[in-house]
Motif scaffolding. Structure first.
Motif, PDB file in Angstrom:
ATOM      1  N   ARG A 152       0.806  -1.223   0.000  1.00 58.81           N
ATOM      2  CA  ARG A 152       0.000   0.000   0.000  1.00 58.81           C
ATOM      3  C   ARG A 152       0.837   1.270   0.000  1.00 58.81           C
ATOM      4  O   ARG A 152       0.296   2.366   0.128  1.00 58.81           O
ATOM      5  CB  ARG A 152      -0.952   0.007   1.207  1.00 58.81           C
ATOM      6  CG  ARG A 152      -1.818  -1.233   1.337  1.00 58.81           C
ATOM      7  CD  ARG A 152      -2.782  -1.425   0.168  1.00 58.81           C
ATOM      8  NE  ARG A 152      -3.837  -0.441   0.163  1.00 58.81           N
ATOM      9  CZ  ARG A 152      -5.060  -0.651   0.667  1.00 58.81           C
ATOM     10  NH1 ARG A 152      -5.364  -1.816   1.198  1.00 58.81           N
ATOM     11  NH2 ARG A 152      -5.961   0.303   0.620  1.00 58.81           N
ATOM     12  N   GLY A 153       2.153   1.127  -0.100  1.00 61.04           N
ATOM     13  CA  GLY A 153       3.025   2.304  -0.140  1.00 61.04           C
ATOM     14  C   GLY A 153       3.038   3.094   1.160  1.00 61.04           C
ATOM     15  O   GLY A 153       3.068   4.327   1.149  1.00 61.04           O
ATOM     16  N   LEU A 154       3.047   2.381   2.286  1.00 58.99           N
ATOM     17  CA  LEU A 154       3.015   3.053   3.595  1.00 58.99           C
ATOM     18  C   LEU A 154       4.369   2.961   4.289  1.00 58.99           C
ATOM     19  O   LEU A 154       5.135   2.024   4.052  1.00 58.99           O
ATOM     20  CB  LEU A 154       1.954   2.397   4.492  1.00 58.99           C
ATOM     21  CG  LEU A 154       0.547   2.303   3.915  1.00 58.99           C
ATOM     22  CD1 LEU A 154      -0.355   1.503   4.851  1.00 58.99           C
ATOM     23  CD2 LEU A 154      -0.016   3.695   3.668  1.00 58.99           C
ATOM     24  N   LEU A 155       4.633   3.922   5.146  1.00 60.93           N
ATOM     25  CA  LEU A 155       5.856   3.901   5.943  1.00 60.93           C
ATOM     26  C   LEU A 155       5.607   3.116   7.228  1.00 60.93           C
ATOM     27  O   LEU A 155       4.467   3.045   7.706  1.00 60.93           O
ATOM     28  CB  LEU A 155       6.281   5.333   6.266  1.00 60.93           C
ATOM     29  CG  LEU A 155       6.695   6.126   5.026  1.00 60.93           C
ATOM     30  CD1 LEU A 155       6.628   7.623   5.284  1.00 60.93           C
ATOM     31  CD2 LEU A 155       8.085   5.705   4.556  1.00 60.93           C
ATOM     32  N   LEU A 156       6.670   2.550   7.764  1.00 55.95           N
ATOM     33  CA  LEU A 156       6.558   1.700   8.951  1.00 55.95           C
ATOM     34  C   LEU A 156       7.522   2.221  10.012  1.00 55.95           C
ATOM     35  O   LEU A 156       8.738   2.231   9.807  1.00 55.95           O
ATOM     36  CB  LEU A 156       6.896   0.262   8.544  1.00 55.95           C
ATOM     37  CG  LEU A 156       6.662  -0.882   9.519  1.00 55.95           C
ATOM     38  CD1 LEU A 156       5.249  -0.882  10.083  1.00 55.95           C
ATOM     39  CD2 LEU A 156       6.935  -2.214   8.819  1.00 55.95           C
ATOM     40  N   LEU A 157       6.942   2.681  11.134  1.00 55.02           N
ATOM     41  CA  LEU A 157       7.744   3.206  12.248  1.00 55.02           C
ATOM     42  C   LEU A 157       7.505   2.329  13.468  1.00 55.02           C
ATOM     43  O   LEU A 157       6.368   2.211  13.941  1.00 55.02           O
ATOM     44  CB  LEU A 157       7.323   4.655  12.543  1.00 55.02           C
ATOM     45  CG  LEU A 157       7.855   5.301  13.827  1.00 55.02           C
ATOM     46  CD1 LEU A 157       9.375   5.378  13.840  1.00 55.02           C
ATOM     47  CD2 LEU A 157       7.252   6.701  14.002  1.00 55.02           C
ATOM     48  N   GLU A 158       8.560   1.707  13.988  1.00 54.96           N
ATOM     49  CA  GLU A 158       8.424   0.846  15.168  1.00 54.96           C
ATOM     50  C   GLU A 158       8.439   1.698  16.437  1.00 54.96           C
ATOM     51  O   GLU A 158       9.383   2.451  16.639  1.00 54.96           O
ATOM     52  CB  GLU A 158       9.600  -0.134  15.267  1.00 54.96           C
ATOM     53  CG  GLU A 158       9.820  -1.027  14.071  1.00 54.96           C
ATOM     54  CD  GLU A 158      11.162  -1.758  14.200  1.00 54.96           C
ATOM     55  OE1 GLU A 158      11.326  -2.548  15.144  1.00 54.96           O
ATOM     56  OE2 GLU A 158      12.047  -1.522  13.368  1.00 54.96           O
ATOM     57  N   ASP A 159       7.430   1.546  17.299  1.00 55.69           N
ATOM     58  CA  ASP A 159       7.538   2.117  18.644  1.00 55.69           C
ATOM     59  C   ASP A 159       8.235   1.052  19.487  1.00 55.69           C
ATOM     60  O   ASP A 159       7.613   0.103  19.970  1.00 55.69           O
ATOM     61  CB  ASP A 159       6.175   2.488  19.236  1.00 55.69           C
ATOM     62  CG  ASP A 159       6.330   3.149  20.619  1.00 55.69           C
ATOM     63  OD1 ASP A 159       7.376   2.942  21.258  1.00 55.69           O
ATOM     64  OD2 ASP A 159       5.399   3.856  21.050  1.00 55.69           O
ATOM     65  N   SER A 160       9.560   1.223  19.605  1.00 49.18           N
ATOM     66  CA  SER A 160      10.414   0.242  20.280  1.00 49.18           C
ATOM     67  C   SER A 160      10.754   0.671  21.700  1.00 49.18           C
ATOM     68  O   SER A 160      11.716   0.153  22.287  1.00 49.18           O
ATOM     69  CB  SER A 160      11.714   0.064  19.494  1.00 49.18           C
ATOM     70  OG  SER A 160      11.452  -0.382  18.185  1.00 49.18           O
ATOM     71  N   ALA A 161       9.982   1.595  22.258  1.00 48.52           N
ATOM     72  CA  ALA A 161      10.294   2.169  23.577  1.00 48.52           C
ATOM     73  C   ALA A 161      10.446   1.092  24.651  1.00 48.52           C
ATOM     74  O   ALA A 161      11.204   1.263  25.597  1.00 48.52           O
ATOM     75  CB  ALA A 161       9.218   3.169  23.981  1.00 48.52           C
ATOM     76  N   GLN A 162       9.710  -0.032  24.499  1.00 44.98           N
ATOM     77  CA  GLN A 162       9.733  -1.080  25.528  1.00 44.98           C
ATOM     78  C   GLN A 162      10.516  -2.305  25.080  1.00 44.98           C
ATOM     79  O   GLN A 162      10.436  -3.353  25.716  1.00 44.98           O
ATOM     80  CB  GLN A 162       8.286  -1.494  25.863  1.00 44.98           C
ATOM     81  CG  GLN A 162       7.429  -0.317  26.320  1.00 44.98           C
ATOM     82  CD  GLN A 162       6.045  -0.737  26.799  1.00 44.98           C
ATOM     83  OE1 GLN A 162       5.674  -1.906  26.715  1.00 44.98           O
ATOM     84  NE2 GLN A 162       5.274   0.213  27.310  1.00 44.98           N
ATOM     85  N   ALA A 163      11.276  -2.188  23.985  1.00 46.91           N
ATOM     86  CA  ALA A 163      11.779  -3.418  23.351  1.00 46.91           C
ATOM     87  C   ALA A 163      13.260  -3.401  22.992  1.00 46.91           C
ATOM     88  O   ALA A 163      13.660  -4.033  22.024  1.00 46.91           O
ATOM     89  CB  ALA A 163      10.938  -3.710  22.110  1.00 46.91           C
ATOM     90  N   GLN A 164      14.099  -2.743  23.794  1.00 45.80           N
ATOM     91  CA  GLN A 164      15.535  -2.734  23.494  1.00 45.80           C
ATOM     92  C   GLN A 164      16.097  -4.151  23.595  1.00 45.80           C
ATOM     93  O   GLN A 164      16.125  -4.733  24.669  1.00 45.80           O
ATOM     94  CB  GLN A 164      16.289  -1.827  24.479  1.00 45.80           C
ATOM     95  CG  GLN A 164      15.889  -0.369  24.417  1.00 45.80           C
ATOM     96  CD  GLN A 164      14.745  -0.041  25.352  1.00 45.80           C
ATOM     97  OE1 GLN A 164      14.075  -0.939  25.847  1.00 45.80           O
ATOM     98  NE2 GLN A 164      14.522   1.232  25.600  1.00 45.80           N
ATOM     99  N   GLY A 165      16.514  -4.704  22.479  1.00 45.70           N
ATOM    100  CA  GLY A 165      17.098  -6.055  22.474  1.00 45.70           C
ATOM    101  C   GLY A 165      16.126  -7.144  22.051  1.00 45.70           C
ATOM    102  O   GLY A 165      16.539  -8.271  21.795  1.00 45.70           O
TER     103      GLY A 165
END
Ligand SMILES: *Cc1c(COP(=O)(O)O)cnc(C)c1O
Length: 369
Positions: A152-165
């Protein structure tokens, strides 16, 4: 026998490495290089490598990380951004603060991470970006999301605030989307000695825009090409974060050890559901969450027995007063709403002793009668 079990114990992780932290802080004091400089550059390089991304750009907070990432991806007024309703408020707040509109999609009942089918159903002509949240330290279903975004031509931004590693399919959080936002709030898996955040990306162009945005939009001194922010990470935070990063895998292993012990007991216990860990990935258990029918009574019983608990999060974002204007009432996202009424976060930190885990398990059993 009763025991006092704290929800987290930051001292337990810091004290064994006290001398390493003090040496780093002394370096900063002696160099008097408090903003930017070698400590920030060193940490950014190490963090990018750790995540498996080409670049890491440090900022003041995790919220700034999401705001600047959205800006660098070109998200702004008129755009819709699809995200999960069961996150910390900052995820949607960042979307609103860049002038875009958050559009929520419900989550999977087992992992509580965003449901790709719900995302697909929420896509409109205005959708520009999808922000999955790696909730409680578990990477969301990135393969189907990547396929959908590509199609669909969308951008993907991970909210990784809780996921280091945390990882999925051998890829770490922060290396999967076009960009990822991290928080280094002290209680996060990788915590600073104050506030901190970073964005990872493998795009040199996005990284350059981020470096400008965090510094008043400057590209070269006195040449302001964007309306930016003052969002630079303090050198002293970067110096302390480098020490913590060197020990992050040990810390995360400690969390997984406690989570495995909890999980084995709760699998046998009637009336308790845990958050499913998808075998496609490896979660880092920022939080350990169980679901029970009579949540408030169970939490009160645990607290009475000396076990500190939390609720993450009791009110889904679409039901917060600040988003009343979206007109999304109760029943809009039934999976997230049901979970919000059933969840209890149990004590979780890397050094949590086995005896404390066993005591908490016993108290949960008693709380359920
Ligand atoms: C902590 C957190 C943030 C915000 O990070 P801050 O450093 O507190 O600004 C954003 N999203 C999620 C999921 C978080 O847990």
């Amino acid at each position: 026998m009763t025991m006092k079990v704290p929800f987290v114990d930051l001292k337990a992780g810091i004290q064994p490495h006290r001398d390493e932290y003090l040496a780093q802080i002394t370096d900063v004091v002696d160099s008097a290089w408090f903003a930017g400089g070698p400590k920030v550059a060193q940490f950014e390089k190490a963090f990018a490598e750790y995540c498996g991304a080409e670049h890491a750009v440090s900022v003041c907070t995790g919220t700034d990380a999401l705001i600047l990432a959205l800006r660098a991806l070109g998200v702004g007024p008129g755009d819709e951004v699809i995200t999960a309703p069961n996150s910390f408020f900052a995820t949607a707040e960042a979307i609103s603060l860049v002038g875009a509109t958050p559009v929520f999609a419900d989550v999977r009942d087992d992992t509580l991470t965003i449901d790709t089918a719900a995302v697909e159903a929420a896509v409109t002509e205005k959708t520009k970006c999808v922000v999955p949240v790696h909730l409680f330290g578990q990477v969301a279903d990135m393969e189907p999301l990547e396929a959908l975004c590509k199609q669909r031509g969308l951008l993907l931004l991970e909210d990784s605030a809780q996921a280091q590693g945390a990882s999925r399919g051998g890829r770490r959080a922060g290396s999967i989307g076009h960009a990822a936002g991290f928080s280094f709030y002290p209680a996060k898996n990788l915590g600073a000695f104050g506030e901190g955040g970073a964005i990872t990306t493998s795009s040199a162009e996005i990284a350059d825009t981020l470096r400008a945005l965090r510094d008043h939009g400057q590209v070269g001194k006195h040449n302001h090409v964007h309306i930016g922010y003052n969002a630079r990470l303090a050198s002293i935070q970067a110096a302390c974060l480098s020490v913590r990063l060197a020990h992050l895998d040990e810390y995360n292993a400690g969390r997984r050890r406690a989570a495995t012990r909890y999980g084995a007991a709760f699998a046998e216990m009637a009336g308790v559901r845990t958050v499913h860990e998808d075998p496609a990935g490896e979660a880092v258990y920022h939080l350990y969450v169980i679901r029970v029918a009579n949540r408030d009574a169970a939490a009160a019983s645990l607290n009475e027995a000396g076990v500190a608990t939390g609720i993450h999060y009791p009110v889904p974002i679409h039901l917060q007063p600040a988003y009343a204007s979206l007109g999304l009432g109760v029943g809009s996202f039934p999976v997230a709403e049901r979970a919000a009424n059933e969840m209890i976060s149990l004590p979780m930190y890397p050094e949590l002793p086995d005896e404390a885990v066993d005591y908490v398990i016993d108290c949960v059993r008693k709380a359920l009668g």
